[in-house]
Design an enzyme around this catalytic site. Structure first.
Site, mmCIF file in Angstrom:
data_model
loop_
_atom_site.group_PDB
_atom_site.id
_atom_site.type_symbol
_atom_site.label_atom_id
_atom_site.label_comp_id
_atom_site.label_asym_id
_atom_site.label_seq_id
_atom_site.Cartn_x
_atom_site.Cartn_y
_atom_site.Cartn_z
ATOM 1 N N HIS A 163 26.131 28.749 69.509
ATOM 2 C CA HIS A 163 27.260 29.490 69.721
ATOM 3 C C HIS A 163 27.191 30.566 68.764
ATOM 4 O O HIS A 163 26.771 30.965 67.950
ATOM 5 C CB HIS A 163 28.635 27.779 69.260
ATOM 6 N N ARG A 164 28.902 31.332 68.374
ATOM 7 C CA ARG A 164 29.811 31.554 67.535
ATOM 8 C C ARG A 164 30.672 31.407 67.456
ATOM 9 O O ARG A 164 31.047 30.389 67.414
ATOM 10 C CB ARG A 164 29.127 33.574 67.849
#
Length: 128
Positions: A45-46
């Site tokens: 993820h970011r």
């Protein structure tokens, strides 16, 4: 893009003391650690807002980063290495040693709405 910093460490006959003071560019609102990882990949993820500082305080692991323009892999194999991960850095953690403990300092409290789980369109081999 993610970047490595060296944490100030004092060493003498008694051992090592590593200090995290005035080196992360944010107020720390959350601390978590990952350990006991099998051959799984973590992360993926970011963020919209959260900046993170990752330190493998025991053992080693690799963190892959992709900010949509550049991608890199970082070997964290010393408790005095700190990887600063920017919100735009889509990242995964993998290749944990059996004894690895990855501690992460975060600029924001947990908020599920801050996570973006869709990777950028390109990725390369995760080998260092």
């Amino acid at each position: 893009m993610a970047s490595l910093i060296n944490l100030k460490t004092f060493t003498d006959d008694r051992g090592n003391l590593t200090v995290i003071e005035k080196v992360v560019p944010f107020d720390i609102k959350r601390i978590f650690y990952i350990y006991g990882v099998d051959d799984s990949e973590r992360g993926g993820h970011r963020h919209l807002n959260t900046i993170q500082a990752a330190i493998c305080i025991r053992g080693h692991c690799i963190i892959y980063n992709n900010n949509g323009v550049n991608e890199s892999s970082f070997l964290l194999d010393s408790a005095d290495k700190c990887l600063l991960i920017q919100p735009e850095d889509w990242h995964t953690m993998h290749s944990f040693s059996d004894d690895a403990i990855l501690m992460v300092l975060a600029s924001e409290y947990f908020d599920a709405q801050d996570y973006i789980h869709t990777p950028y369109s390109f990725q390369y081999s995760k080998a260092v």
